[in-house]
Design a protein around this motif. Sequence first.
Motif, PDB file in Angstrom:
ATOM      1  N   GLU A 158     -20.109 -11.011   2.217  1.00  0.00           N
ATOM      2  CA  GLU A 158     -18.954 -11.790   1.800  1.00  0.00           C
ATOM      3  C   GLU A 158     -17.808 -11.481   2.742  1.00  0.00           C
ATOM      4  O   GLU A 158     -17.521 -10.328   3.048  1.00  0.00           O
ATOM      5  CB  GLU A 158     -18.563 -11.436   0.365  1.00  0.00           C
ATOM      6  N   TYR A 159     -17.179 -12.537   3.258  1.00  0.00           N
ATOM      7  CA  TYR A 159     -16.083 -12.356   4.204  1.00  0.00           C
ATOM      8  C   TYR A 159     -15.150 -13.552   4.128  1.00  0.00           C
ATOM      9  O   TYR A 159     -15.601 -14.695   4.211  1.00  0.00           O
ATOM     10  CB  TYR A 159     -16.640 -12.214   5.626  1.00  0.00           C
ATOM     11  N   GLY A 160     -13.885 -13.283   3.937  1.00  0.00           N
ATOM     12  CA  GLY A 160     -12.905 -14.363   3.883  1.00  0.00           C
ATOM     13  C   GLY A 160     -13.137 -15.354   2.770  1.00  0.00           C
ATOM     14  O   GLY A 160     -12.827 -16.538   2.906  1.00  0.00           O
ATOM     15  N   GLY A 161     -13.714 -14.880   1.663  1.00  0.00           N
ATOM     16  CA  GLY A 161     -13.965 -15.751   0.524  1.00  0.00           C
ATOM     17  C   GLY A 161     -15.218 -16.598   0.641  1.00  0.00           C
ATOM     18  O   GLY A 161     -15.446 -17.477  -0.191  1.00  0.00           O
ATOM     19  N   GLN A 162     -16.040 -16.351   1.666  1.00  0.00           N
ATOM     20  CA  GLN A 162     -17.284 -17.095   1.833  1.00  0.00           C
ATOM     21  C   GLN A 162     -18.447 -16.128   2.009  1.00  0.00           C
ATOM     22  O   GLN A 162     -18.251 -14.968   2.383  1.00  0.00           O
ATOM     23  CB  GLN A 162     -17.199 -18.021   3.056  1.00  0.00           C
ATOM     24  N   TYR A 163     -19.643 -16.623   1.744  1.00  0.00           N
ATOM     25  CA  TYR A 163     -20.847 -15.821   1.906  1.00  0.00           C
ATOM     26  C   TYR A 163     -21.615 -16.303   3.133  1.00  0.00           C
ATOM     27  O   TYR A 163     -21.751 -17.508   3.377  1.00  0.00           O
ATOM     28  CB  TYR A 163     -21.731 -15.911   0.659  1.00  0.00           C
ATOM     29  N   TYR A 164     -22.111 -15.341   3.892  1.00  0.00           N
ATOM     30  CA  TYR A 164     -22.870 -15.619   5.111  1.00  0.00           C
ATOM     31  C   TYR A 164     -24.234 -14.944   5.011  1.00  0.00           C
ATOM     32  O   TYR A 164     -24.330 -13.769   4.653  1.00  0.00           O
ATOM     33  CB  TYR A 164     -22.123 -15.087   6.342  1.00  0.00           C
ATOM     34  N   ARG A 165     -25.256 -15.702   5.340  1.00  0.00           N
ATOM     35  CA  ARG A 165     -26.604 -15.140   5.398  1.00  0.00           C
ATOM     36  C   ARG A 165     -26.777 -14.335   6.686  1.00  0.00           C
ATOM     37  O   ARG A 165     -26.011 -14.509   7.645  1.00  0.00           O
ATOM     38  CB  ARG A 165     -27.642 -16.259   5.351  1.00  0.00           C
ATOM     39  N   THR A 166     -27.776 -13.481   6.720  1.00  0.00           N
ATOM     40  CA  THR A 166     -28.082 -12.709   7.920  1.00  0.00           C
ATOM     41  C   THR A 166     -29.540 -12.921   8.305  1.00  0.00           C
ATOM     42  O   THR A 166     -30.362 -13.347   7.495  1.00  0.00           O
ATOM     43  CB  THR A 166     -27.825 -11.207   7.713  1.00  0.00           C
ATOM     44  N   VAL A 167     -29.860 -12.593   9.560  1.00  0.00           N
ATOM     45  CA  VAL A 167     -31.243 -12.671  10.025  1.00  0.00           C
ATOM     46  C   VAL A 167     -31.483 -11.574  11.055  1.00  0.00           C
ATOM     47  O   VAL A 167     -30.646 -11.312  11.913  1.00  0.00           O
ATOM     48  CB  VAL A 167     -31.559 -14.063  10.620  1.00  0.00           C
ATOM     49  N   GLN A 168     -32.610 -10.908  10.925  1.00  0.00           N
ATOM     50  CA  GLN A 168     -33.024  -9.885  11.880  1.00  0.00           C
ATOM     51  C   GLN A 168     -33.908 -10.546  12.932  1.00  0.00           C
ATOM     52  O   GLN A 168     -34.928 -11.166  12.616  1.00  0.00           O
ATOM     53  CB  GLN A 168     -33.806  -8.772  11.173  1.00  0.00           C
ATOM     54  N   ILE A 169     -33.501 -10.424  14.198  1.00  0.00           N
ATOM     55  CA  ILE A 169     -34.285 -10.983  15.307  1.00  0.00           C
ATOM     56  C   ILE A 169     -34.510  -9.852  16.306  1.00  0.00           C
ATOM     57  O   ILE A 169     -33.578  -9.409  16.985  1.00  0.00           O
ATOM     58  CB  ILE A 169     -33.560 -12.163  15.982  1.00  0.00           C
ATOM     59  N   GLY A 170     -35.744  -9.374  16.388  1.00  0.00           N
ATOM     60  CA  GLY A 170     -36.006  -8.195  17.205  1.00  0.00           C
ATOM     61  C   GLY A 170     -35.250  -7.008  16.635  1.00  0.00           C
ATOM     62  O   GLY A 170     -35.293  -6.745  15.431  1.00  0.00           O
ATOM     63  N   ASP A 191     -38.282 -30.043  20.304  1.00  0.00           N
ATOM     64  CA  ASP A 191     -39.006 -28.785  20.068  1.00  0.00           C
ATOM     65  C   ASP A 191     -38.277 -27.825  19.141  1.00  0.00           C
ATOM     66  O   ASP A 191     -38.472 -26.612  19.209  1.00  0.00           O
ATOM     67  CB  ASP A 191     -39.298 -28.073  21.396  1.00  0.00           C
ATOM     68  N   ALA A 192     -37.429 -28.337  18.257  1.00  0.00           N
ATOM     69  CA  ALA A 192     -36.736 -27.464  17.306  1.00  0.00           C
ATOM     70  C   ALA A 192     -37.733 -26.923  16.288  1.00  0.00           C
ATOM     71  O   ALA A 192     -38.348 -27.696  15.544  1.00  0.00           O
ATOM     72  CB  ALA A 192     -35.619 -28.219  16.609  1.00  0.00           C
ATOM     73  N   THR A 193     -37.899 -25.620  16.263  1.00  0.00           N
ATOM     74  CA  THR A 193     -38.787 -24.962  15.305  1.00  0.00           C
ATOM     75  C   THR A 193     -38.056 -23.953  14.435  1.00  0.00           C
ATOM     76  O   THR A 193     -38.532 -23.593  13.380  1.00  0.00           O
ATOM     77  CB  THR A 193     -39.922 -24.227  16.036  1.00  0.00           C
ATOM     78  N   ASN A 194     -36.912 -23.449  14.922  1.00  0.00           N
ATOM     79  CA  ASN A 194     -36.172 -22.382  14.249  1.00  0.00           C
ATOM     80  C   ASN A 194     -37.069 -21.185  13.947  1.00  0.00           C
ATOM     81  O   ASN A 194     -36.903 -20.499  12.929  1.00  0.00           O
ATOM     82  CB  ASN A 194     -35.506 -22.894  12.970  1.00  0.00           C
ATOM     83  N   GLU A 195     -38.022 -20.924  14.825  1.00  0.00           N
ATOM     84  CA  GLU A 195     -38.914 -19.777  14.623  1.00  0.00           C
ATOM     85  C   GLU A 195     -38.157 -18.461  14.545  1.00  0.00           C
ATOM     86  O   GLU A 195     -38.613 -17.508  13.923  1.00  0.00           O
ATOM     87  CB  GLU A 195     -39.934 -19.709  15.765  1.00  0.00           C
ATOM     88  N   SER A 196     -37.002 -18.406  15.174  1.00  0.00           N
ATOM     89  CA  SER A 196     -36.211 -17.179  15.178  1.00  0.00           C
ATOM     90  C   SER A 196     -35.480 -16.950  13.869  1.00  0.00           C
ATOM     91  O   SER A 196     -35.093 -15.818  13.557  1.00  0.00           O
ATOM     92  CB  SER A 196     -35.174 -17.236  16.307  1.00  0.00           C
TER      93      SER A 196
END
Length: 243
Positions: A36-48, A171-176
């Motif tokens: 939570e930051y600035g009144g909004q929620y942000y998702r996270t993702v681990q890449i490598g 080629d959009a896959t969003n595999e990351s």
Amino acid sequence: MHVDFLRLFLRSLLLLMCPILQYAQTLPCPGAPEIEYGGQYYRTVQIGDQCWLKDNLNVGVMVKSVFTESRHADVSDNGVIEKYCYGDNPDNCALFGALYDWKEAMGYVDTPGTQGICPPGWHIPTDEEWCNLVRFLDPAAKCQIWGGCSKHSGGKLKDRNDKLWSSPNTDATNESGFAALGAGFRYIHGDFYSLKYYAYYWSSTESSPSMAVAWYLYNSSAMAYRYRKYKTYGFSVRCMKDE
């Protein structure tokens, strides 16, 4: 004997697949699935070994972008985080995230890897950290060049949602799991361009007193691009977790 051979074959096949599985089955950052930051929620993702926000930053007060015939910013170092919304429409900030010029994003310092407008414990990624991300997805990437430096990582970074990118979204896959959005950009004269066609992201690395390194993706390409841009452009910001 046959069973041992089959087990060895399957193990070898799994090892070959591991580099793909590392980012095909994306996961949030350990211990921080969202923040939570600035009144909004942000998702996270681990890449490598990197932990990224999975959403474009959208913090601050919207400032109207005024079109002129000269390069300028409509934000200033006034102690308030100021943002642009594409087309001066706050609905676009809600959907695509905000656009920031480089100095505002950096918090008016020029130190690579600075926190800038990111949450505490996070920072504006450096050019090298962007390179590490791209090379994780495409080991053949050539980060030292300007222009298209990776043939394949752009598609692996782009969100597949056709409401966020114009066709063909090559080629959009969003595999990351990075889920890059076609947020467009604010031009240096104050007008806006290329919503759903381009995603531009600032790095915290300068290339000259008036320019900084940015990374970008394009709807009609699977490539990732790197170039130097005037600091008065308005680009998206993704934050990276401190090590």
